[in-house]
Design a protein around this motif. Structure first.
Motif, PDB file in Angstrom:
ATOM      1  N   GLN A 236       0.816  -1.206   0.000  1.00 40.78           N
ATOM      2  CA  GLN A 236       0.000   0.000   0.000  1.00 40.78           C
ATOM      3  C   GLN A 236       0.854   1.261   0.000  1.00 40.78           C
ATOM      4  O   GLN A 236       0.538   2.230  -0.698  1.00 40.78           O
ATOM      5  CB  GLN A 236      -0.933   0.004   1.213  1.00 40.78           C
ATOM      6  N   LYS A 240       0.592   4.087  -2.847  1.00 36.31           N
ATOM      7  CA  LYS A 240       0.103   5.418  -2.490  1.00 36.31           C
ATOM      8  C   LYS A 240       1.175   6.497  -2.587  1.00 36.31           C
ATOM      9  O   LYS A 240       0.878   7.650  -2.923  1.00 36.31           O
ATOM     10  CB  LYS A 240      -0.480   5.389  -1.080  1.00 36.31           C
ATOM     11  N   HIS A 288      -0.453  13.017   3.946  1.00 35.95           N
ATOM     12  CA  HIS A 288      -1.390  11.951   4.353  1.00 35.95           C
ATOM     13  C   HIS A 288      -0.959  11.419   5.723  1.00 35.95           C
ATOM     14  O   HIS A 288      -0.588  10.245   5.857  1.00 35.95           O
ATOM     15  CB  HIS A 288      -1.403  10.830   3.319  1.00 35.95           C
ATOM     16  N   GLU A 291      -2.796   8.226   7.135  1.00 31.39           N
ATOM     17  CA  GLU A 291      -2.482   7.029   6.350  1.00 31.39           C
ATOM     18  C   GLU A 291      -1.079   6.539   6.653  1.00 31.39           C
ATOM     19  O   GLU A 291      -0.832   5.342   6.792  1.00 31.39           O
ATOM     20  CB  GLU A 291      -2.622   7.331   4.854  1.00 31.39           C
ATOM     21  N   ASP A 294      -1.010   4.907  10.029  1.00 29.10           N
ATOM     22  CA  ASP A 294      -1.684   3.604   9.974  1.00 29.10           C
ATOM     23  C   ASP A 294      -0.779   2.547   9.334  1.00 29.10           C
ATOM     24  O   ASP A 294      -0.724   1.392   9.796  1.00 29.10           O
ATOM     25  CB  ASP A 294      -2.990   3.708   9.184  1.00 29.10           C
TER      26      ASP A 294
END
Length: 307
Positions: A236, A240, A288, A291, A294
């Motif tokens: 991810q 991203k 971000h 994000e 996380d």
């Protein structure tokens, strides 16, 4: 988010040392070593890891690559972080060693350091003035007493030609013993270990290192961790942030805190891409924030790291 440089623990004897979080690794490069080191420095690497162990490293050619980069105006010695290793007898090829096997441990260390200084000689207005930012013990010796004896021998070169001392392939009990030994004046500044599941990603050792201002250097980061490369956190982040999965893994490992990563790529394109890690991750983490947090938290859970 990952930082471009990390301060090594001060020892009160030498000027403060800054270690880049990305270090160019030179193991197994053989006759290509000088060209690859020069290419890495030209691409932007400012840290080089090698060893006085002809069995797996060409430290002499590392010196050639560095001297060429300095001569061509690509970099100045004071902008570089150069790290080499003293390798005990058991890790050497008995027919090709930087010291004589019959020497005492103390004399082995001294001969090894002198051979490294010869390989790293460079010339400026003051003439030859080689020094080593960090001398790393390639592995602990057979006993902690022998390891401490070798460490004390290395300390005799501080601060003139060695600025910091560290250790590699080191379990936590040995690192603790070195750190707490009353015989040792220069505390470990670096511990360089394989970052892989067989050792539970050195979770406990990294906690001890962080608490005591010891920088953890991760090697085999890609090779030993295909499952991490395929993990959701890495995949991810790569997608991203618009980076490769290799750079994504490096970024997440560095995010663990007080961590540098050895990068031994031989591909010039990958060198340039890997060195963009800090700026790309800084941009992504600022744009971000949740994000990023996380993804870091998910990665920590995956490897069993404390939250």
């Amino acid at each position: 988010m990952p930082s471009g440089r990390l301060p090594l623990r001060p020892n009160g004897l030498t000027p403060p040392t800054q270690m880049p979080t990305m270090i160019y690794g030179t193991a197994w490069k053989k006759d290509r070593t000088a060209d690859l080191v020069y290419t890495a420095l030209k691409a932007g690497f400012r840290a080089v890891d090698t060893a006085a162990q002809p069995k797996h490293y060409r430290e002499d050619l590392v010196g050639d690559g560095i001297r060429k980069a300095i001569a061509d105006g690509i970099v100045k010695r004071e902008d570089l972080y150069i790290q080499t290793k003293y390798t005990p007898v058991q890790g050497q090829n008995p027919h090709d060693m930087p010291y004589e096997r019959r020497l005492s441990i103390t004399e082995q260390v001294k001969a090894s350091v002198q051979s490294s200084l010869l390989n790293f000689r460079y010339f400026n207005a003051a003439g030859s003035n080689a020094y080593i930012d960090t001398l790393v013990f390639h592995t602990p010796l057979s006993t902690i007493e022998q390891t401490i004896e070798a460490w004390i021998a290395a300390e005799t070169f501080v601060p003139e030609v060695i600025h910091n001392i560290g250790i590699s392939n080191c379990p936590l009990p040995v690192l603790k013993a070195l750190y707490t030994s009353p015989e040792i004046k220069i505390k470990p500044a670096v511990v360089q270990n394989r970052f892989y599941p067989d050792e539970d990603y050195d979770v406990d050792l990294r906690v001890f290192a962080r608490e005591n201002e010891i920088i953890y250097q991760s090697f085999w980061t890609l090779t030993a961790n295909p499952q991490l490369v395929k993990s959701e956190s890495v995949q991810q982040l790569a997608q991203k942030a618009g980076i490769s999965v290799a750079v994504a893994l490096y970024a997440l490992v560095i995010s663990l805190g007080k961590v540098s990563v050895l990068d031994g790529t031989t591909n010039e394109i990958h060198m340039a891409e890997d060195l963009k890690l800090s700026s790309k991750i800084e941009h992504f983490s600022e744009a971000h924030q949740q994000e990023w947090q996380d993804l870091v938290s998910g990665f920590k859970r995956l490897i069993g790291d404390p939250a």
